[in-house]
Design a protein around this motif. Structure first.
Motif, PDB file in Angstrom:
ATOM      1  N   MET A 199       0.847  -1.196   0.000  1.00 40.46           N
ATOM      2  CA  MET A 199       0.000   0.000   0.000  1.00 40.46           C
ATOM      3  C   MET A 199       0.883   1.247   0.000  1.00 40.46           C
ATOM      4  N   ARG A 200       0.600   2.171  -0.918  1.00 37.02           N
ATOM      5  CA  ARG A 200       1.403   3.391  -0.952  1.00 37.02           C
ATOM      6  C   ARG A 200       0.484   4.601  -0.843  1.00 37.02           C
ATOM      7  N   VAL A 201       0.863   5.542   0.016  1.00 38.26           N
ATOM      8  CA  VAL A 201       0.131   6.802   0.157  1.00 38.26           C
ATOM      9  C   VAL A 201       1.111   7.926  -0.147  1.00 38.26           C
ATOM     10  N   ALA A 202       0.793   8.761  -1.127  1.00 34.90           N
ATOM     11  CA  ALA A 202       1.667   9.896  -1.457  1.00 34.90           C
ATOM     12  C   ALA A 202       0.860  11.180  -1.408  1.00 34.90           C
ATOM     13  N   VAL A 203       1.293  12.112  -0.574  1.00 33.08           N
ATOM     14  CA  VAL A 203       0.677  13.440  -0.500  1.00 33.08           C
ATOM     15  C   VAL A 203       1.745  14.395  -0.992  1.00 33.08           C
ATOM     16  N   GLN A 204       1.517  15.017  -2.116  1.00 31.36           N
ATOM     17  CA  GLN A 204       2.590  15.748  -2.795  1.00 31.36           C
ATOM     18  C   GLN A 204       2.053  16.947  -3.559  1.00 31.36           C
ATOM     19  N   SER A 205       2.928  17.921  -3.806  1.00 32.04           N
ATOM     20  CA  SER A 205       2.512  19.062  -4.628  1.00 32.04           C
ATOM     21  C   SER A 205       2.779  18.766  -6.099  1.00 32.04           C
ATOM     22  N   ALA A 206       3.765  17.923  -6.373  1.00 33.60           N
ATOM     23  CA  ALA A 206       4.158  17.650  -7.761  1.00 33.60           C
ATOM     24  C   ALA A 206       3.062  16.921  -8.532  1.00 33.60           C
ATOM     25  N   ALA A 207       3.007  17.171  -9.832  1.00 35.47           N
ATOM     26  CA  ALA A 207       2.100  16.432 -10.704  1.00 35.47           C
ATOM     27  C   ALA A 207       2.549  14.975 -10.753  1.00 35.47           C
ATOM     28  N   PHE A 208       1.619  14.073 -11.102  1.00 27.38           N
ATOM     29  CA  PHE A 208       2.002  12.668 -11.262  1.00 27.38           C
ATOM     30  C   PHE A 208       1.584  12.207 -12.652  1.00 27.38           C
ATOM     31  N   ASP A 209       2.247  11.133 -13.105  1.00 25.96           N
ATOM     32  CA  ASP A 209       1.967  10.574 -14.430  1.00 25.96           C
ATOM     33  C   ASP A 209       0.976   9.425 -14.238  1.00 25.96           C
ATOM     34  N   LEU A 210      -0.279   9.692 -14.573  1.00 25.75           N
ATOM     35  CA  LEU A 210      -1.355   8.733 -14.364  1.00 25.75           C
ATOM     36  C   LEU A 210      -1.048   7.382 -15.008  1.00 25.75           C
ATOM     37  N   GLY A 211      -0.619   7.422 -16.280  1.00 19.84           N
ATOM     38  CA  GLY A 211      -0.348   6.178 -16.996  1.00 19.84           C
ATOM     39  C   GLY A 211       0.779   5.389 -16.362  1.00 19.84           C
ATOM     40  N   ALA A 212       1.860   6.082 -16.026  1.00 22.92           N
ATOM     41  CA  ALA A 212       3.026   5.403 -15.442  1.00 22.92           C
ATOM     42  C   ALA A 212       2.684   4.832 -14.068  1.00 22.92           C
ATOM     43  N   GLU A 213       1.926   5.596 -13.273  1.00 24.27           N
ATOM     44  CA  GLU A 213       1.544   5.117 -11.939  1.00 24.27           C
ATOM     45  C   GLU A 213       0.656   3.880 -12.059  1.00 24.27           C
ATOM     46  N   ALA A 214      -0.330   3.940 -12.959  1.00 22.31           N
ATOM     47  CA  ALA A 214      -1.259   2.809 -13.121  1.00 22.31           C
ATOM     48  C   ALA A 214      -0.524   1.576 -13.629  1.00 22.31           C
ATOM     49  N   ALA A 215       0.377   1.776 -14.577  1.00 18.38           N
ATOM     50  CA  ALA A 215       1.115   0.633 -15.139  1.00 18.38           C
ATOM     51  C   ALA A 215       2.010  -0.009 -14.077  1.00 18.38           C
ATOM     52  N   ALA A 216       2.719   0.824 -13.307  1.00 14.39           N
ATOM     53  CA  ALA A 216       3.617   0.287 -12.281  1.00 14.39           C
ATOM     54  C   ALA A 216       2.812  -0.422 -11.192  1.00 14.39           C
ATOM     55  N   PHE A 217       1.661   0.163 -10.845  1.00  9.96           N
ATOM     56  CA  PHE A 217       0.806  -0.441  -9.813  1.00  9.96           C
ATOM     57  C   PHE A 217       0.320  -1.811 -10.271  1.00  9.96           C
ATOM     58  N   ALA A 218      -0.173  -1.890 -11.513  1.00  4.74           N
ATOM     59  CA  ALA A 218      -0.694  -3.160 -12.036  1.00  4.74           C
ATOM     60  C   ALA A 218       0.412  -4.202 -12.148  1.00  4.74           C
ATOM     61  N   ALA A 219       1.598  -3.754 -12.579  1.00  5.40           N
ATOM     62  CA  ALA A 219       2.710  -4.699 -12.762  1.00  5.40           C
ATOM     63  C   ALA A 219       3.149  -5.299 -11.425  1.00  5.40           C
ATOM     64  N   ALA A 220       3.016  -4.520 -10.343  1.00  2.12           N
ATOM     65  CA  ALA A 220       3.479  -4.991  -9.039  1.00  2.12           C
ATOM     66  C   ALA A 220       2.406  -5.771  -8.279  1.00  2.12           C
ATOM     67  N   ALA A 221       1.176  -5.762  -8.792  1.00  2.00           N
ATOM     68  CA  ALA A 221       0.060  -6.378  -8.065  1.00  2.00           C
ATOM     69  C   ALA A 221      -0.025  -7.866  -8.372  1.00  2.00           C
ATOM     70  N   GLY A 222       0.928  -8.621  -7.849  1.00  2.00           N
ATOM     71  CA  GLY A 222       0.976 -10.056  -8.104  1.00  2.00           C
ATOM     72  C   GLY A 222      -0.262 -10.768  -7.568  1.00  2.00           C
ATOM     73  N   GLY A 223      -0.870 -11.620  -8.386  1.00  3.89           N
ATOM     74  CA  GLY A 223      -2.030 -12.388  -7.941  1.00  3.89           C
ATOM     75  C   GLY A 223      -3.346 -11.685  -8.174  1.00  3.89           C
ATOM     76  N   ALA A 224      -3.310 -10.430  -8.610  1.00  9.16           N
ATOM     77  CA  ALA A 224      -4.549  -9.692  -8.839  1.00  9.16           C
ATOM     78  C   ALA A 224      -5.142 -10.070 -10.192  1.00  9.16           C
ATOM     79  N   GLY A 225      -6.467 -10.075 -10.265  1.00  4.17           N
ATOM     80  CA  GLY A 225      -7.139 -10.282 -11.538  1.00  4.17           C
ATOM     81  C   GLY A 225      -7.827  -9.016 -11.999  1.00  4.17           C
ATOM     82  N   ALA A 226      -7.801  -7.984 -11.137  1.00  4.05           N
ATOM     83  CA  ALA A 226      -8.507  -6.751 -11.463  1.00  4.05           C
ATOM     84  C   ALA A 226      -7.789  -5.560 -10.846  1.00  4.05           C
ATOM     85  N   VAL A 227      -7.643  -4.514 -11.648  1.00  5.22           N
ATOM     86  CA  VAL A 227      -7.114  -3.244 -11.135  1.00  5.22           C
ATOM     87  C   VAL A 227      -8.114  -2.159 -11.509  1.00  5.22           C
ATOM     88  N   VAL A 228      -8.536  -1.381 -10.511  1.00 10.96           N
ATOM     89  CA  VAL A 228      -9.419  -0.243 -10.764  1.00 10.96           C
ATOM     90  C   VAL A 228      -8.645   1.020 -10.433  1.00 10.96           C
TER      91      VAL A 228
END
Lengths: 146, 82
Positions: free
Chosen positions: A1-30
Motif C-alpha cells: 500500500m502506498r500513500v503519497a501526498v505531494q505538490s508535484a504532478a504525477f503521471d497517471l499512466g506510469a503510476e497505473a502501469a507500475a501499480f498493475a505490474a506490481a500487483a501479483g495475484g490480482a485479476g482486477a485493477v481499478v
C-alpha cells in the motif's frame, strides 16, 4: 500500500502501469482520477491546503480499513496539494484485487472517505475572487452506505 | 502548553496557522470559549461550532472531548478532499 501526498504532478499512466505490474495475484485493477473542473471557464486555479501528518495518517487508516473489508492485493492513493490549474489531476486511487467487485467497491469506499475524512480543503480561485469549497451533505451521506 | 492549529477559512479569519497556548481548559469546548474571549477575530472564527471540526493529536474528535494529555489541537471546516 502506498500513500503519497505531494505538490508535484504525477503521471497517471506510469503510476497505473507500475501499480498493475506490481500487483501479483490480482485479476482486477481499478483506478480513479480526480481532475480540477474548470467550471465552464470561470476557474483560474484551485488551491488545496492540507494538514501535514494527519493527512497521511488518515489516508493510511482508510486504506487499511479497505484492506480488511475487501480482498485487496494492493492499494495506492496519490493526492496533491498546492495550486493546480483547471484540467490538472488532483488525485488518484488504485486498487488491485483477485476479482473486480472488490477492486471497484474498495476504490469507491476510498473515494468517499477521501472526500470527507482526509484533511484537505479546496479553494477555487476565479476572476472575481477566491472562495473555499463547501462540503456537501451528499458527500457525508455517501459514507453511510459503508 | 498546547499547539493549536488552524486550517482553511479558520486560519484566514484568525490570521495565523498555529500558535502555542498555555491553557488549563478541561475540554475542547472550554478551550474554544477561552479563545473566543481573547479577541473579535477568534469570536468570529468560532461563531458557529456546527460548521467546524476538531482533531486532537491528528485524530478527528469532538468539542466535548477532554484535553488532558493532548499536545496538538486543530480546528478546521468540514474537509473537501478527493
Amino acid at each position: 500500500m502506498r500513500v503519497a501526498v505531494q505538490s508535484a504532478a504525477f503521471d497517471l499512466g506510469a503510476e497505473a502501469a507500475a501499480f498493475a505490474a506490481a500487483a501479483g495475484g490480482a485479476g482486477a485493477v481499478v483506478t480513479f482520477t480526480g481532475l480540477v473542473r474548470d467550471n465552464g471557464g470561470a476557474l483560474a486555479a484551485m488551491e488545496i491546503e492540507h494538514y501535514p501528518g494527519m493527512t497521511e495518517r488518515a489516508i493510511r487508516a482508510m486504506a487499511s480499513e479497505a484492506s480488511q473489508r475487501w480482498a485487496l492485493v494492493d492499494a495506492l492513493v496519490i493526492h496533491r496539494f498546492g495550486r493546480l490549474a483547471p484540467g490538472e489531476a488532483i488525485m488518484m486511487v488504485a486498487t488491485a484485487a483477485p476479482h473486480r467487485a472488490d477492486a471497484f467497491d474498495a476504490a469507491e469506499f476510498l473515494m468517499d472517505y477521501l472526500k470527507s475524512r482526509a484533511p484537505f480543503w479546496k479553494k477555487e480561485i476565479g476572476a472575481d475572487g477566491a472562495e473555499w469549497v463547501a462540503a456537501k451533505d451528499e458527500d457525508e451521506a455517501a459514507l453511510r452506505r459503508w | 502548553m498546547i499547539d493549536v492549529l488552524y486550517f482553511a477559512w479558520v486560519r484566514e479569519r484568525i490570521g495565523l496557522p498555529r500558535e502555542r497556548i498555555e491553557t488549563a481548559a478541561p475540554t475542547v469546548a472550554a478551550l474554544v470559549e477561552e479563545l473566543k474571549a481573547r479577541e473579535e477575530r477568534y469570536a468570529l472564527a468560532f461563531a458557529d461550532l456546527a460548521s467546524l471540526r476538531v482533531a486532537l493529536d491528528q485524530e478527528l474528535s469532538s468539542f466535548d472531548a477532554p484535553l488532558a494529555g493532548v499536545r496538538e489541537v486543530a480546528f478546521f471546516p468540514p474537509m473537501t478532499g478527493g
